[in-house]
Design a protein around this motif. Structure first.
Motif, PDB file in Angstrom:
ATOM      1  N   GLY A 132      -4.014  -0.212  -8.271  1.00  0.00           N
ATOM      2  CA  GLY A 132      -3.605   0.155  -9.627  1.00  0.00           C
ATOM      3  C   GLY A 132      -2.250  -0.389  -9.997  1.00  0.00           C
ATOM      4  N   SER A 133      -1.299  -0.335  -9.057  1.00  0.00           N
ATOM      5  CA  SER A 133       0.064  -0.783  -9.363  1.00  0.00           C
ATOM      6  C   SER A 133       0.233  -2.289  -9.248  1.00  0.00           C
ATOM      7  N   LEU A 134      -0.541  -2.912  -8.324  1.00  0.00           N
ATOM      8  CA  LEU A 134      -0.417  -4.348  -8.038  1.00  0.00           C
ATOM      9  C   LEU A 134       1.033  -4.707  -7.731  1.00  0.00           C
ATOM     10  N   HIS A 135       1.675  -3.788  -7.000  1.00  0.00           N
ATOM     11  CA  HIS A 135       3.094  -3.975  -6.676  1.00  0.00           C
ATOM     12  C   HIS A 135       3.374  -3.276  -5.347  1.00  0.00           C
ATOM     13  N   PHE A 136       3.613  -4.061  -4.286  1.00  0.00           N
ATOM     14  CA  PHE A 136       3.777  -3.490  -2.955  1.00  0.00           C
ATOM     15  C   PHE A 136       4.972  -2.539  -2.884  1.00  0.00           C
ATOM     16  N   SER A 137       6.098  -2.928  -3.463  1.00  0.00           N
ATOM     17  CA  SER A 137       7.290  -2.080  -3.388  1.00  0.00           C
ATOM     18  C   SER A 137       7.077  -0.761  -4.118  1.00  0.00           C
ATOM     19  N   ARG A 138       6.441  -0.819  -5.283  1.00  0.00           N
ATOM     20  CA  ARG A 138       6.210   0.397  -6.063  1.00  0.00           C
ATOM     21  C   ARG A 138       5.286   1.351  -5.312  1.00  0.00           C
TER      22      ARG A 138
ATOM     23  N   THR B 192       1.849  -3.272   4.254  1.00  0.00           N
ATOM     24  CA  THR B 192       1.241  -4.587   4.459  1.00  0.00           C
ATOM     25  C   THR B 192       0.283  -4.563   5.638  1.00  0.00           C
ATOM     26  N   ARG B 193       0.680  -3.903   6.727  1.00  0.00           N
ATOM     27  CA  ARG B 193      -0.201  -3.831   7.904  1.00  0.00           C
ATOM     28  C   ARG B 193      -1.467  -3.045   7.606  1.00  0.00           C
ATOM     29  N   VAL B 194      -1.338  -1.950   6.818  1.00  0.00           N
ATOM     30  CA  VAL B 194      -2.515  -1.167   6.445  1.00  0.00           C
ATOM     31  C   VAL B 194      -3.507  -2.028   5.670  1.00  0.00           C
TER      32      VAL B 194
ATOM     33  N   GLU C 121      -6.412   5.862  -0.025  1.00  0.00           N
ATOM     34  CA  GLU C 121      -5.420   6.270  -1.020  1.00  0.00           C
ATOM     35  C   GLU C 121      -4.372   5.180  -1.224  1.00  0.00           C
ATOM     36  N   LEU C 122      -3.897   4.599  -0.127  1.00  0.00           N
ATOM     37  CA  LEU C 122      -2.896   3.529  -0.233  1.00  0.00           C
ATOM     38  C   LEU C 122      -3.477   2.313  -0.930  1.00  0.00           C
ATOM     39  N   PHE C 123      -4.693   1.950  -0.537  1.00  0.00           N
ATOM     40  CA  PHE C 123      -5.340   0.799  -1.176  1.00  0.00           C
ATOM     41  C   PHE C 123      -5.532   1.050  -2.665  1.00  0.00           C
ATOM     42  N   HIS C 124      -6.014   2.246  -3.014  1.00  0.00           N
ATOM     43  CA  HIS C 124      -6.306   2.531  -4.422  1.00  0.00           C
ATOM     44  C   HIS C 124      -5.027   2.519  -5.251  1.00  0.00           C
ATOM     45  N   HIS C 125      -3.950   3.059  -4.695  1.00  0.00           N
ATOM     46  CA  HIS C 125      -2.693   3.039  -5.433  1.00  0.00           C
ATOM     47  C   HIS C 125      -2.228   1.605  -5.651  1.00  0.00           C
ATOM     48  N   LEU C 126      -2.302   0.789  -4.612  1.00  0.00           N
ATOM     49  CA  LEU C 126      -1.880  -0.603  -4.731  1.00  0.00           C
ATOM     50  C   LEU C 126      -2.783  -1.368  -5.691  1.00  0.00           C
TER      51      LEU C 126
ATOM     52  N   CYS D  14       4.244   6.231  -2.291  1.00  0.00           N
ATOM     53  CA  CYS D  14       3.411   6.806  -1.232  1.00  0.00           C
ATOM     54  C   CYS D  14       4.187   7.079   0.057  1.00  0.00           C
ATOM     55  N   ASN D  15       5.511   6.916   0.001  1.00  0.00           N
ATOM     56  CA  ASN D  15       6.366   7.224   1.158  1.00  0.00           C
ATOM     57  C   ASN D  15       5.949   6.450   2.412  1.00  0.00           C
ATOM     58  N   ILE D  16       5.832   5.162   2.262  1.00  0.00           N
ATOM     59  CA  ILE D  16       5.490   4.291   3.375  1.00  0.00           C
ATOM     60  C   ILE D  16       6.326   3.029   3.250  1.00  0.00           C
ATOM     61  N   SER D  17       6.765   2.464   4.353  1.00  0.00           N
ATOM     62  CA  SER D  17       7.588   1.258   4.283  1.00  0.00           C
ATOM     63  C   SER D  17       6.742   0.068   3.827  1.00  0.00           C
ATOM     64  N   PRO D  18       7.342  -0.919   3.153  1.00  0.00           N
ATOM     65  CA  PRO D  18       6.579  -2.097   2.725  1.00  0.00           C
ATOM     66  C   PRO D  18       5.873  -2.803   3.875  1.00  0.00           C
ATOM     67  N   SER D  19       6.533  -2.892   5.035  1.00  0.00           N
ATOM     68  CA  SER D  19       5.904  -3.570   6.174  1.00  0.00           C
ATOM     69  C   SER D  19       4.693  -2.793   6.680  1.00  0.00           C
ATOM     70  N   ALA D  20       4.820  -1.444   6.711  1.00  0.00           N
ATOM     71  CA  ALA D  20       3.687  -0.623   7.148  1.00  0.00           C
ATOM     72  C   ALA D  20       2.533  -0.715   6.157  1.00  0.00           C
TER      73      ALA D  20
END
Length: 293
Positions: free
Chosen positions: A14-20, A33-35, A7-12, A25-31
């Motif tokens: 689509g958005s191509l934007h880590f902060s968005r 990135t680790r995923v 789900e996180l990968f698919h959202h990213l 998805c209620n997850i920190s940018p650093s977390a």
């Protein structure tokens, strides 16, 4: 590789934007990135090209995006089949404009809540130009939005209303509308306030192009409500759906201008991805809207 990771990968993807994606998805940018780093290790391929100003999918990322869509879609269908005989529960996420929230939703949401009290409705309002992006990135289960000329092969929709596009001016600033000797709008002298993107902008840009007009654009803003606010302050004339004007708290101070270009009307619809129709919460909303049409 679990469902949350997909789900996180698919959202990213689509958005191509880590902060968005981290915010949605209620997850920190650093977390986040680790995923993604763990996922890249698992598949043995780089999935994203990270630049200073943009993020792009690699070929491996594009392949994995299709796989993620298939797996997540299958899981949604499984949930639907397992809950067919049970009272509906869980969350239904909707996205629409502010105007749709208080002009269209009251026609359907009270009945939905009565029939399915166990479903928690999550509503987000914002720029209607973002509606289909929210839908395809799975930020929303369904959206209420104006239909583009080609909604897309993966989109199902039900028409709910039709609203003409109208040019508007402030009642207290009639001199804003400048005309030529024949009484036609003098587009080179009229300050225009337009949406920065979206269907209304596409249609007026096309009209200007077809008529070889170079407009004087004073301001480009996000959302039709913002256009009305600036027009009311006397900064220029604007272009909005009539429905937005009629529901605006400023409607008494704004007039729909006559002798202006006639643009295609907005067709406002409930829209969802085809795969979402197997989700019982979405299907229940769909059936209510279909019954009202």
């Amino acid at each position: 590789m679990d469902l949350r990771t997909l789900e996180l990968f698919h959202h990213l993807a689509g958005s191509l934007h880590f902060s968005r994606t981290s915010q949605s998805c209620n997850i920190s940018p650093s977390a986040l990135t680790r995923v993604i780093q763990r996922l890249e290790t698992d598949v043995g391929k780089q999935l994203f090209i990270r630049g200073k100003r943009c993020v792009e999918l690699t070929y491996a990322g594009q392949v994995l995006k299709k796989y993620a869509e298939d797996v997540l879609g299958r899981f949604e269908r499984l949930q639907g089949e397992l809950s067919e005989d049970a009272a509906l529960s869980g969350q239904l996420s909707l996205y629409c404009s502010v105007t749709a929230a208080y002009s269209i939703l009251p026609q359907i949401i009270p009945r939905y809540r009565t029939e399915h009290p166990g479903v928690q409705i999550y509503l987000e309002t914002g720029d209607p130009a973002q509606a289909f992006g929210r839908l395809m990135s799975r930020d929303a289960d369904a959206v209420i939005a104006a239909l583009p000329a080609k909604p897309g092969p993966q989109i199902s929709f039900l028409n709910m209303a039709v609203s003409p596009l109208v040019f508007i001016g402030a009642r207290h600033y009639p001199d804003i509308l400048v005309t030529d000797s024949q009484g036609n709008p003098d587009w080179g002298k009229i300050p225009l306030i337009l949406a920065d993107k979206g269907l209304s902008r596409e249609r007026i840009d096309l009209w200007f192009l077809e008529n070889a007009v170079v407009p004087r654009i004073y301001s480009q803003v996000t959302g039709h409500e913002a256009i009305i606010a600036l027009v009311n302050l006397g900064f220029g004339i604007g272009l909005v759906p009539r429905l937005v004007l009629e529901k605006s708290p400023l409607c008494r101070d704004i007039v729909a201008l006559e002798n202006m270009p006639k643009l295609p009307s907005y067709e406002i619809a409930l829209c969802t991805r085809d795969a979402n129709l197997s989700n019982p919460r979405v299907r229940a909303l769909w059936d209510i809207v279909a019954g009202e049409s």
